[in-house]
Design an enzyme around this catalytic site. Sequence first.
Site, PDB file in Angstrom:
ATOM      1  N   ARG A  71       0.863  -1.175   0.000  1.00  0.00           N
ATOM      2  CA  ARG A  71       0.000   0.000   0.000  1.00  0.00           C
ATOM      3  C   ARG A  71       0.898   1.223   0.000  1.00  0.00           C
ATOM      4  O   ARG A  71       1.846   1.316   0.781  1.00  0.00           O
ATOM      5  CB  ARG A  71      -0.889  -0.003   1.242  1.00  0.00           C
ATOM      6  CG  ARG A  71      -1.842   1.187   1.392  1.00  0.00           C
ATOM      7  CD  ARG A  71      -2.724   0.908   2.605  1.00  0.00           C
ATOM      8  NE  ARG A  71      -3.702   1.943   2.900  1.00  0.00           N
ATOM      9  CZ  ARG A  71      -3.663   2.729   3.965  1.00  0.00           C
ATOM     10  NH1 ARG A  71      -2.654   2.648   4.833  1.00  0.00           N
ATOM     11  NH2 ARG A  71      -4.617   3.605   4.188  1.00  0.00           N
ATOM     12  N   GLU A 162      -9.225   7.122   5.479  1.00  0.00           N
ATOM     13  CA  GLU A 162     -10.064   7.175   6.678  1.00  0.00           C
ATOM     14  C   GLU A 162     -11.072   8.323   6.593  1.00  0.00           C
ATOM     15  O   GLU A 162     -11.092   9.238   7.405  1.00  0.00           O
ATOM     16  CB  GLU A 162      -9.210   7.290   7.933  1.00  0.00           C
ATOM     17  CG  GLU A 162      -8.381   6.038   8.185  1.00  0.00           C
ATOM     18  CD  GLU A 162      -7.612   6.076   9.486  1.00  0.00           C
ATOM     19  OE1 GLU A 162      -7.454   5.023  10.116  1.00  0.00           O
ATOM     20  OE2 GLU A 162      -7.157   7.173   9.869  1.00  0.00           O
ATOM     21  N   GLU A 268      -5.607  -1.193   7.531  1.00  0.00           N
ATOM     22  CA  GLU A 268      -4.605  -0.707   8.478  1.00  0.00           C
ATOM     23  C   GLU A 268      -4.755  -1.466   9.781  1.00  0.00           C
ATOM     24  O   GLU A 268      -5.850  -1.509  10.351  1.00  0.00           O
ATOM     25  CB  GLU A 268      -4.758   0.788   8.777  1.00  0.00           C
ATOM     26  CG  GLU A 268      -4.429   1.724   7.646  1.00  0.00           C
ATOM     27  CD  GLU A 268      -4.409   3.180   8.120  1.00  0.00           C
ATOM     28  OE1 GLU A 268      -4.236   3.414   9.344  1.00  0.00           O
ATOM     29  OE2 GLU A 268      -4.564   4.064   7.259  1.00  0.00           O
TER      30      GLU A 268
END
Length: 370
Positions: A71, A162, A268
Amino acid sequence: MRRRTILAAPLAAAFSSLVVPPASAATGPRIRGGDISFTLQEEAIGKVYRDGGTTAPIERILTGRGANYVRLRVWTAPPSGYSTLSSALTLGRRAQQAGMRILLNPHYADFWADPGKQPTPAAWAGQNLSTLATTVRNYTRDVVAAFARQGTPVSMVQVGNEITSGMLFPLGEIYRSDGEHWAEFTTLLKAGIAGAREAGAPSIMVHVDRGGDNGGARYFYDHVLAQGVQFDVIGLSYYPFWHGALSALRGNLNDLSNRYRKDLVVVETSYPWTLNNGDSLGNFITTPSQLPDGARFPATQAGQAAFFEEIRNVLAAVPGGRGAGFFDWEPGWLPGVGWAPGEGNPNDNLTMFDWSGNALPSLRAFRAGA
C-alpha cells in the site's frame, strides 16, 4: 494511520491480469500486505532490513514471507522527502519487481489526512464544489495513469484515507454545525472514483476507521450507498488500542459481509512487540491497559505474532469468503524518521522489525498457506 489529531480505455488492458484470484481455504487471506510508504526515507538515513541474518530491501523480505501487496500513499505537496507521487512510483516499481500488487492511497491532502482532519490541498483552496470535484477527478486519473505509464499499473485504488467524517474539508466535511452534508461529500468521493475508473483501475476501496464499530461503519456505508456511490471493497482501520477487542472486529466484519456483500480488507492494523520506546517522542502505546486483548496477546514479539494469527482467523471466518485480507501499517517505520520533519516516531514499537531492522516473528502472518 498517524493518530493524529488528539487513488481510460487505452489503459484497461494493462490492469486486467492484476485482479487478485478468488480465496481458497488452503491459501489463507488472498490479500496480504503492508504500507511501506516511509521506506525511501528509512533507506536515506542508512536503515537496513534483515530476515534470518540476510539483508534485503523490505519489499523483498515481505514477498519472501508471502506478502502479495503493498500500500502506497500519495500526498499532494508534503514536506521535502515525504510521500509524493514520485516516491510512490519508485516504490511501485520495486514492489512489482518483487512480485507484489499495488494498492494506491491518494490522501487528497498536502500532508496527513485522517478522521479528525481532511485538509484541502493549498493549491486547490477556494474552488467551489463543482470545480473541486473536477480537480479531484482529473488528479486521480492522472495519478493512477502515471503508474500504468511506467509499467506498474495499480490493482486497487483507495479513494481518500479514513474518510469517516468526509474529505477535502470544508466542502467535503459531512458533520457541520448545520447538519450532515452527505451529498457534498459523495460528490467529491464519486469524482475520485470516476477518475480512477477512467484510468483503468480495476478495483475501488472506500476506507473508514471503524474496524471495531459496527454501528458507525453501517451508518457510513448506508449513507454512501444511498447517495449512489459505486465501489468494490470496504476498507477498515483496526487498531485494538483505539477500536476495541478482536471480538468487535469479528462481529463487525461478519455483519458488513452479510449486509453489503462486498469484500472486506483490514487495510490498516498494527500491534506492539514491546512497550519500550525507540526514540525521544512518546509512543501511542505505553501500557498493557491499552490492549483490550492483552492477556491473550501481550506486548511481546510472541504476543504480536499471535495477534496477527488471530487477524487471519477472523478474516477466514467472514461469511461468503469475503474476508479478503489485511495490511500492516508501516511494518518498517523504524526510529529515525519522524511523522513530520523534526519530529519522532510514535509508532516505533508497532513495527514488524526490531529497531536494528531484524525481522520479527509476526512476519509469518504474510504466508500464503493456512
